[in-house]
Each structure stands twice: as C-alpha cells, then as structure tokens.
Design a protein around this motif. Structure first.
Motif, PDB file in Angstrom:
ATOM      1  N   GLY A 408       0.811  -1.211   0.000  1.00  0.00           N
ATOM      2  CA  GLY A 408       0.000   0.000   0.000  1.00  0.00           C
ATOM      3  C   GLY A 408       0.840   1.254   0.000  1.00  0.00           C
ATOM      4  N   ALA A 409       1.866   1.275   0.847  1.00  0.00           N
ATOM      5  CA  ALA A 409       2.737   2.445   0.923  1.00  0.00           C
ATOM      6  C   ALA A 409       3.509   2.654  -0.371  1.00  0.00           C
ATOM      7  N   PHE A 410       3.954   1.566  -0.975  1.00  0.00           N
ATOM      8  CA  PHE A 410       4.701   1.698  -2.226  1.00  0.00           C
ATOM      9  C   PHE A 410       3.813   2.257  -3.338  1.00  0.00           C
ATOM     10  N   CYS A 411       2.550   1.778  -3.413  1.00  0.00           N
ATOM     11  CA  CYS A 411       1.634   2.287  -4.437  1.00  0.00           C
ATOM     12  C   CYS A 411       1.371   3.783  -4.240  1.00  0.00           C
ATOM     13  N   GLN A 412       1.235   4.220  -2.989  1.00  0.00           N
ATOM     14  CA  GLN A 412       1.016   5.641  -2.719  1.00  0.00           C
ATOM     15  C   GLN A 412       2.237   6.458  -3.121  1.00  0.00           C
ATOM     16  N   ALA A 413       3.420   5.954  -2.803  1.00  0.00           N
ATOM     17  CA  ALA A 413       4.643   6.667  -3.164  1.00  0.00           C
ATOM     18  C   ALA A 413       4.817   6.726  -4.680  1.00  0.00           C
ATOM     19  N   ALA A 414       4.465   5.621  -5.361  1.00  0.00           N
ATOM     20  CA  ALA A 414       4.569   5.603  -6.823  1.00  0.00           C
ATOM     21  C   ALA A 414       3.600   6.602  -7.451  1.00  0.00           C
ATOM     22  N   ALA A 416       2.522   9.304  -6.137  1.00  0.00           N
ATOM     23  CA  ALA A 416       3.055  10.651  -5.918  1.00  0.00           C
ATOM     24  C   ALA A 416       4.116  10.998  -6.955  1.00  0.00           C
ATOM     25  N   GLN A 417       4.734   9.977  -7.544  1.00  0.00           N
ATOM     26  CA  GLN A 417       5.721  10.172  -8.603  1.00  0.00           C
ATOM     27  C   GLN A 417       5.102  10.083 -10.001  1.00  0.00           C
ATOM     28  N   GLY A 418       3.766  10.007 -10.047  1.00  0.00           N
ATOM     29  CA  GLY A 418       3.084  10.002 -11.337  1.00  0.00           C
ATOM     30  C   GLY A 418       2.942   8.640 -11.977  1.00  0.00           C
ATOM     31  N   VAL A 419       3.116   7.547 -11.205  1.00  0.00           N
ATOM     32  CA  VAL A 419       3.003   6.189 -11.741  1.00  0.00           C
ATOM     33  C   VAL A 419       1.949   5.438 -10.938  1.00  0.00           C
ATOM     34  N   GLN A 420       0.886   4.966 -11.611  1.00  0.00           N
ATOM     35  CA  GLN A 420      -0.201   4.261 -10.925  1.00  0.00           C
ATOM     36  C   GLN A 420      -0.049   2.751 -11.135  1.00  0.00           C
ATOM     37  N   ILE A 421       0.042   2.001 -10.054  1.00  0.00           N
ATOM     38  CA  ILE A 421       0.188   0.548 -10.112  1.00  0.00           C
ATOM     39  C   ILE A 421      -0.806  -0.072  -9.133  1.00  0.00           C
ATOM     40  N   ARG A 422      -0.956  -1.386  -9.198  1.00  0.00           N
ATOM     41  CA  ARG A 422      -1.934  -2.083  -8.360  1.00  0.00           C
ATOM     42  C   ARG A 422      -1.239  -2.861  -7.238  1.00  0.00           C
ATOM     43  N   SER A 423      -1.788  -2.729  -6.049  1.00  0.00           N
ATOM     44  CA  SER A 423      -1.283  -3.469  -4.905  1.00  0.00           C
ATOM     45  C   SER A 423      -1.788  -4.907  -4.948  1.00  0.00           C
ATOM     46  N   ALA A 424      -1.013  -5.809  -4.343  1.00  0.00           N
ATOM     47  CA  ALA A 424      -1.438  -7.206  -4.231  1.00  0.00           C
ATOM     48  C   ALA A 424      -2.750  -7.335  -3.475  1.00  0.00           C
ATOM     49  N   GLU A 425      -3.081  -6.351  -2.634  1.00  0.00           N
ATOM     50  CA  GLU A 425      -4.323  -6.408  -1.875  1.00  0.00           C
ATOM     51  C   GLU A 425      -5.549  -6.468  -2.780  1.00  0.00           C
ATOM     52  N   GLU A 426      -5.452  -5.967  -4.002  1.00  0.00           N
ATOM     53  CA  GLU A 426      -6.592  -5.980  -4.914  1.00  0.00           C
ATOM     54  C   GLU A 426      -6.872  -7.376  -5.473  1.00  0.00           C
ATOM     55  N   PHE A 427      -5.944  -8.295  -5.266  1.00  0.00           N
ATOM     56  CA  PHE A 427      -6.065  -9.627  -5.858  1.00  0.00           C
ATOM     57  C   PHE A 427      -6.331 -10.723  -4.829  1.00  0.00           C
ATOM     58  N   VAL A 428      -6.624 -10.343  -3.586  1.00  0.00           N
ATOM     59  CA  VAL A 428      -6.924 -11.335  -2.553  1.00  0.00           C
ATOM     60  C   VAL A 428      -8.318 -11.072  -1.997  1.00  0.00           C
ATOM     61  N   CYS A 429      -8.889 -12.093  -1.354  1.00  0.00           N
ATOM     62  CA  CYS A 429     -10.173 -11.902  -0.680  1.00  0.00           C
ATOM     63  C   CYS A 429      -9.996 -10.915   0.473  1.00  0.00           C
ATOM     64  N   ARG A 430     -11.080 -10.308   0.890  1.00  0.00           N
ATOM     65  CA  ARG A 430     -11.005  -9.206   1.843  1.00  0.00           C
ATOM     66  C   ARG A 430     -10.380  -9.603   3.175  1.00  0.00           C
ATOM     67  N   GLU A 431     -10.615 -10.830   3.627  1.00  0.00           N
ATOM     68  CA  GLU A 431     -10.109 -11.251   4.932  1.00  0.00           C
ATOM     69  C   GLU A 431      -8.696 -11.829   4.848  1.00  0.00           C
ATOM     70  N   ALA A 432      -8.174 -12.002   3.646  1.00  0.00           N
ATOM     71  CA  ALA A 432      -6.882 -12.676   3.478  1.00  0.00           C
ATOM     72  C   ALA A 432      -5.719 -11.696   3.607  1.00  0.00           C
ATOM     73  N   ARG A 433      -4.562 -12.221   3.942  1.00  0.00           N
ATOM     74  CA  ARG A 433      -3.338 -11.428   3.992  1.00  0.00           C
ATOM     75  C   ARG A 433      -2.728 -11.366   2.601  1.00  0.00           C
ATOM     76  N   ALA A 434      -2.328 -10.180   2.204  1.00  0.00           N
ATOM     77  CA  ALA A 434      -1.725  -9.997   0.880  1.00  0.00           C
ATOM     78  C   ALA A 434      -0.202  -9.962   1.003  1.00  0.00           C
ATOM     79  N   PRO A 435       0.506 -10.518   0.030  1.00  0.00           N
ATOM     80  CA  PRO A 435       1.965 -10.406   0.049  1.00  0.00           C
ATOM     81  C   PRO A 435       2.392  -8.966  -0.238  1.00  0.00           C
ATOM     82  N   HIS A 436       3.606  -8.641   0.092  1.00  0.00           N
ATOM     83  CA  HIS A 436       4.138  -7.311  -0.200  1.00  0.00           C
ATOM     84  C   HIS A 436       4.613  -7.314  -1.656  1.00  0.00           C
ATOM     85  N   ALA A 437       3.655  -7.117  -2.538  1.00  0.00           N
ATOM     86  CA  ALA A 437       3.947  -7.182  -3.968  1.00  0.00           C
ATOM     87  C   ALA A 437       2.994  -6.258  -4.719  1.00  0.00           C
TER      88      ALA A 437
END
Length: 471
Positions: A408-414, A416-437
């Motif tokens: 999440g923090a990396f996506c926010q920082a990106a 801010a630099q004008g690059v929009q990317i997707r966090s791994a959190e968007e690819f997991v179920c809501r209750e699941a833990r997402a990898p740092h990817a």
C-alpha cells in the motif's frame, strides 16, 4: 414469381421450417434464386408445400435475420445482395508502434493499472471494417439480434481459436458476450444453484472472479497456491469442506503473478473436479501466444468452461468476448445470455466477424505481442535487480517488494511520482493477507521513452525504502 426456382417438398426428419430454410439456401447457391428476386408470399409458398403459413414465416424470418433475405414493407421478401467482404483499401502498417493521434502525452503521469495496447495497425483495420459494415450491414439494422444472424461471428471465433486445445469445438458451443468479464458472469449464472453456492478462486486471483461471484450472492473461498498455481491437495480439502460448485482459475497466464500451471498439475485438478463434482471456469484473456498446455475444456470434458476476448490482442474498445460451454451444456449458457441481454448488437457482430477473419489480423496480433515484449524487456532492464516476475508477451509484471516496503505504501509513493500501479491487496479476498507485492501493467499507449522513465522512478523508490518500515 419470375424465377426458375421451384420449392422442394418438405419431407424427412427435423423441423419443417428448417427444411424450407435449406431449400431457399440451395436455390440461392444453385443460382435459381438471384439477388433481387422476389420470393412467393408466405401463404402461396405454404400452399405449394402443404405446410402452415407460420412455418414459412419462421423460415423467412431466420433468413432475413441472417441477411440472406430482405423484407420490404408492402412489397414482399427478396433475395439480399451478396455480402461484401471488407475491402483492404490500403495496406495495413505492421510493426510500427504509433500513439493516439491528437492526444498530448504526459510523460509525468503514467497509468499502469491495466494494459494499454500498442497501436500497430489495428486502428486502421478496425476503421476499414467498420466503414465496410456501415455500407452494407450483413445483419441489417432493423432487427433484434438473433442466434442465426450472429452465426458468422461465432464461426469467426472458432476460426480465431484454431489450434487452441479446447477439445471438439463447434460454433453452437460459443456464446458471444460483452468482453471477458461479462463471459465469466454468464458462465457463473449458468452453473450456480441453490441459495448460497460456493465459488473457489486462487488465493491470488483476478478480482473479476470475486466480483462476479459476489454479484450472484455466492460465497467466495480462496485456495492455496504455489509457483505452479493451485495446490491439488489444498483444492481437494477446500472443495470437500465447502461443497464447492465451481473453481475459477487462470492457468495459462495467471493474473497477477504471470504464473503458468503445467499439464500434470492441471490433470490433477481436473481429476479432483470429477471426484468432488465441481465445474472449472478458465479465464484465458491474457494469453497472447500459443497454449503451453491443454485447456480444462479438453482435460475435464463436461465440466470445463472457457472465456476470452479480443481486448488484449486487438482492442478493448469493441467489448467483444466469447464464452464456451462444455459439450452438451451450450443451451444453458445461451439461455443465460439471451435472458440477460438478447444478444450483442448486430453491427458489432458483423464488425467482429469480419475482423477475426481478415487476412491481416494474425499479423496484427503477432505485432501486438512483439510490441508488448519490447516494453516488458525495458521494464526488466530497469528493474531486473529486484524480485521481478515476467514472461515474454504477457502485458504485466509482478514485483515482490524488498524489505522496508509494504504494498500500500509503495503504491502511494509511486502515485506521488506520477506512476499508478496495483497493490497485491486488490487480488486477494477481503479477509486474506496480501503479500508485499505489486502488479504493473504494460502501458504501450505511451512512448517507450516515457515508459522507461516511469520504470526508473519506480527503481528510485525501491532503492530508498522508508526507514520507519525497516526490518
């Protein structure tokens, strides 16, 4: 009627209206019925053939819907002019990556949320085909969509999928839809039963699986996976515990990890599907080259469903996709589509039928794949020192973040630099833990120079993780 055509008597097996349809088609093929010839009035032909007027009227409607005949109010029914094939007004430029005309590129804001196709000639090809269809619409512009009228588009899909290991495939197995996501929803509507069915997905999965299942009020349960996809032992345990009805998976190009499920793993999954009696929905929208393993429709006859579209190979603008049922279940899938939206707009099916059979379309698709690979190679050159997963021709990359960065923090920082990317959190179920990817889609709609600059800004962030998130 001033023609030499003589209607055939309706005999033999099958519906009588189909025999009338066949008789008229034979007359046209033999030249006894020529473009512009007027057919007998419904009651006259019914009397000649000793059948009901309703039977003849149904045959005329089928042939009119598919463009073989035309009906003119107050005048009668006539043989339609021959269908014109799309004219290749000028050679299609291949391998030249162009960018949106008249749109000023902003090198400081680059969206990598979803793949953006390179322009390698398909824009001109689509315009040519659309102009030709506008001049002489094969399906006409005054009728509701019909199954018979859309047959050329379904035939074109079968032609487009030549060489894809799907098992026996006929146009009747194909249902046209508004892109791949609509195809997934149609399939789930055709499969799911009961008050609260269960849908299984990979623990990292395309979000559209979850959204379609939740829209149908199904429970969504993730299944553990490794580098080769779903783990068979985990699948068997989850399916048994939840009495699952369907598994949704992307085995050829896994979204978001770029993974591939080899044939031995697929065979094990198909075997569990038979034992636990659930269906398999395969999303193949991201594959751009040849299959590396058979589809589940071949490996699990009777329970393997397939969905794809032209969004990643030709253009996403047309929203043209196709869902393919297992043998013997196409009627259920057709009902899901027909009860939902009757069918795709007839001009759209005409355009896509011509597009998928155009002599230049294979070269355009191959050029698209090559162009995507150029951008992927650029990303690898810049970010290759990090834990980056990629495949040639696949229009996205999977980046496992180094220590010190959370997704999440990396996506926010990106951003801010004008690059929009997707966090791994968007690819997991809501209750699941997402990898740092994070997933980075390839935006080939911007210049390679602009894309490379975006990659370099991401590399600068990776090189300098925030201190407060240290080990």
């Amino acid at each position: 009627m001033s023609t030499i055509w003589q209607p055939e008597l309706v005999t033999g097996q099958g519906p009588k209206y189909q025999a009338v349809v066949s008789s008229i088609r034979k007359g046209i093929d033999a030249g006894a019925l020529k473009p512009g010839d007027k057919l007998p009035p419904v009651r006259d032909l019914a009397w000649r053939l000793s059948i009901t007027p309703g039977t003849v009227a149904r045959a005329y409607t089928i042939l009119t819907d598919e463009g073989t005949l035309t009906a003119e109010v107050g005048r009668g029914t006539f043989v339609a002019p021959p269908r014109a094939t799309p004219a290749n007004d000028a050679p299609i430029e291949i391998d030249v990556i162009k960018h949106s005309a008249g749109v000023e590129e902003d090198p400081h804001n680059v969206s990598l949320f979803s793949p953006h196709l390179p322009c390698v000639g398909q824009d001109k090809l689509v315009r040519q085909v659309m102009a030709q269809v506008a001049k002489v619409p094969p399906s006409g512009v005054m009728h509701y969509p019909s199954r018979s009228g859309a047959r050329p588009a379904r035939d074109a899909v079968v032609h487009w999928l030549k060489g894809t290991p799907l098992g026996p495939l006929h146009e009747r197995d194909v249902v046209l839809c508004h892109g791949g996501q609509n195809g997934i929803l149609l399939i789930l509507q055709a499969i799911l039963e009961g008050r609260k069915p269960t849908v299984l997905i990979e623990e990292l999965a395309y979000p559209g699986f979850r959204r379609a299942a939740e829209l149908l009020r199904a429970d969504v349960v993730p299944v553990p996976m490794d580098a080769e996809g779903i783990i068979p032992e985990a699948l068997e345990a989850v399916a048994r515990a939840h009495d699952a009805q369907v598994l949704c998976t992307s085995p050829e190009v896994h979204n978001p990890t770029c993974g591939f499920t080899p044939v031995a793993r697929r065979e094990a999954i198909a075997r569990i599907a038979r034992q636990r009696d659930f269906q398999i929905v395969e999303d193949d929208c991201y594959r751009m080259g040849v299959n590396r393993a058979p589809a589940y429709r071949m490996l699990a006859p009777g329970r393997g469903w397939y969905v794809s579209s032209i969004a990643k190979t030709i253009t996403p603008a047309l929203r043209f996709g196709y869902a393919i049922a297992p043998e013997g279940k196409s009627h259920v899938l057709r009902r899901s589509a027909e009860h939902g939206f009757f069918g795709l707009a007839t001009p759209m099916t005409d355009v896509c039928a011509a597009l998928l059979t155009h002599p230049d379309i294979d070269r355009v698709a191959e050029a698209t794949t090559r162009a995507f690979h150029t951008y992927v190679q650029c990303a690898v050159n810049v970010l290759g020192a990090y834990d980056l997963v990629w495949r040639p021709g696949v229009p996205f990359l999977w980046l496992r973040l180094p220590v010190g960065w959370r997704a999440g923090a990396f996506c926010q920082a990106a951003e801010a630099q004008g690059v929009q990317i997707r966090s791994a959190e968007e690819f997991v179920c809501r209750e699941a833990r997402a990898p740092h990817a994070v997933r980075m889609a390839v935006n080939a709609g911007v210049s390679l120079k602009t894309f490379e600059a975006a990659m370099m800004r991401l590399r600068d962030l990776l090189d300098s993780p925030p201190e407060q998130l240290g080990v």
